[in-house]
Design an enzyme around this catalytic site. Structure first.
Site, short mmCIF file in Angstrom:
data_model
loop_
_atom_site.label_atom_id
_atom_site.label_comp_id
_atom_site.label_asym_id
_atom_site.label_seq_id
_atom_site.Cartn_x
_atom_site.Cartn_y
_atom_site.Cartn_z
N HIS A 176 27.23 23.76 39.22
CA HIS A 176 27.23 24.58 40.16
C HIS A 176 26.99 26.07 39.67
O HIS A 176 27.34 26.42 38.75
CB HIS A 176 28.53 24.58 40.81
CG HIS A 176 28.80 23.29 41.44
ND1 HIS A 176 30.12 22.85 41.55
CD2 HIS A 176 28.28 22.18 41.93
CE1 HIS A 176 30.43 21.65 41.75
NE2 HIS A 176 29.06 21.17 42.13
N LYS A 186 33.96 33.61 35.88
CA LYS A 186 35.00 32.54 36.18
C LYS A 186 35.89 32.54 34.73
O LYS A 186 35.62 32.49 33.93
CB LYS A 186 34.64 31.18 36.42
CG LYS A 186 33.75 31.25 37.89
CD LYS A 186 33.29 29.92 38.23
CE LYS A 186 32.48 29.80 39.55
NZ LYS A 186 31.71 28.71 39.66
N TYR A 212 40.90 28.12 38.36
CA TYR A 212 40.09 29.10 37.91
C TYR A 212 40.01 30.42 38.69
O TYR A 212 40.33 30.43 39.89
CB TYR A 212 38.72 28.62 37.74
CG TYR A 212 37.95 28.15 38.78
CD1 TYR A 212 37.10 28.79 39.61
CD2 TYR A 212 38.31 26.75 39.42
CE1 TYR A 212 36.40 28.13 40.82
CE2 TYR A 212 37.75 26.28 40.58
CZ TYR A 212 36.69 26.90 41.24
OH TYR A 212 36.14 26.42 42.15
N ASP A 265 26.50 16.66 44.53
CA ASP A 265 26.28 16.74 43.26
C ASP A 265 25.09 15.90 42.72
O ASP A 265 24.41 15.97 41.75
CB ASP A 265 27.33 16.66 42.30
CG ASP A 265 28.10 18.00 42.41
OD1 ASP A 265 27.65 19.00 43.01
OD2 ASP A 265 29.41 18.05 41.99
#
Length: 183
Positions: A64, A73, A133, A172
């Site tokens: 992603h 991140k 995260y 996905d």
């Protein structure tokens, strides 16, 4: 209190962070994030959102990225173990389309810095994993992009045991390959 160890990777900008862990017979303590320590290590980011997900063994999430609102991140595993992957999508980068992977676990307590303009994904190795995260921009649901997790042009070497049935979201499974992105 705690200091961090910063390891660079073969892809410029990606970093593996190992925090200082203080342990005794009661257990352990660590700072999972300290702005001053990160800034002193050259990682000066303003995080605005924390996310956490839980997944079972065999779940593969990714790859992603955010299109118009890219995010740095800082990722880590709270429980279990995952194989974490970043793919360089920075325009003009010498390593564009290259990937880097690292095992993150509750045991090794490592963190991974994924900078803006990288695609990100992970594969759950343990029976169960909680993945946490921090992000430098807010989530924008209409700003998602992705690349097929098994794109041969990238060639990620996921540590998938032979015969294992993967759990991959419908979204996905529909992403295109690296060639569909503009360099």
């Amino acid at each position: 209190m705690g200091k961090i160890k910063v390891e660079t990777c073969e892809i410029e900008g990606l970093k593996i962070i190992t925090p200082t862990v203080f342990g005794d017979e009661r257990g352990y303590f660590m700072e999972t994030y300290n702005y001053k320590d990160y800034a002193a290590a050259g990682i000066d980011m303003e995080f605005v959102q924390d996310n956490q997900s839980a997944s079972k063994k065999g779940v593969l999430r990714g790859l992603h990225f955010q299109i118009n609102y890219p995010q740095d991140k800082l990722v880590r595993v709270v429980t279990g173990e995952v194989f974490d992957v970043a793919v360089d999508l920075r325009p003009g980068s010498a390593t564009w389309g290259k990937w880097f992977g690292v095992t993150l676990s509750a045991e090794n307590k490592k963190h991974n810095i994924n900078h803006k303009n990288f695609a990100h994904g992970f594969f759950v190795l343990s029976d169960y994993a909680e993945f946490a995260y921090k992000c430098t921009d807010f989530y924008h649901p209409n700003d998602e992009g992705g690349i097929a997790w098994n794109d041969p042009d990238i060639g990620v070497k996921w540590p998938i045991p032979e015969g294992m049935e993967l759990t991959i979201s419908e979204k996905d499974q529909k992403w295109g390959g690296l060639h569909s992105l503009r360099r």
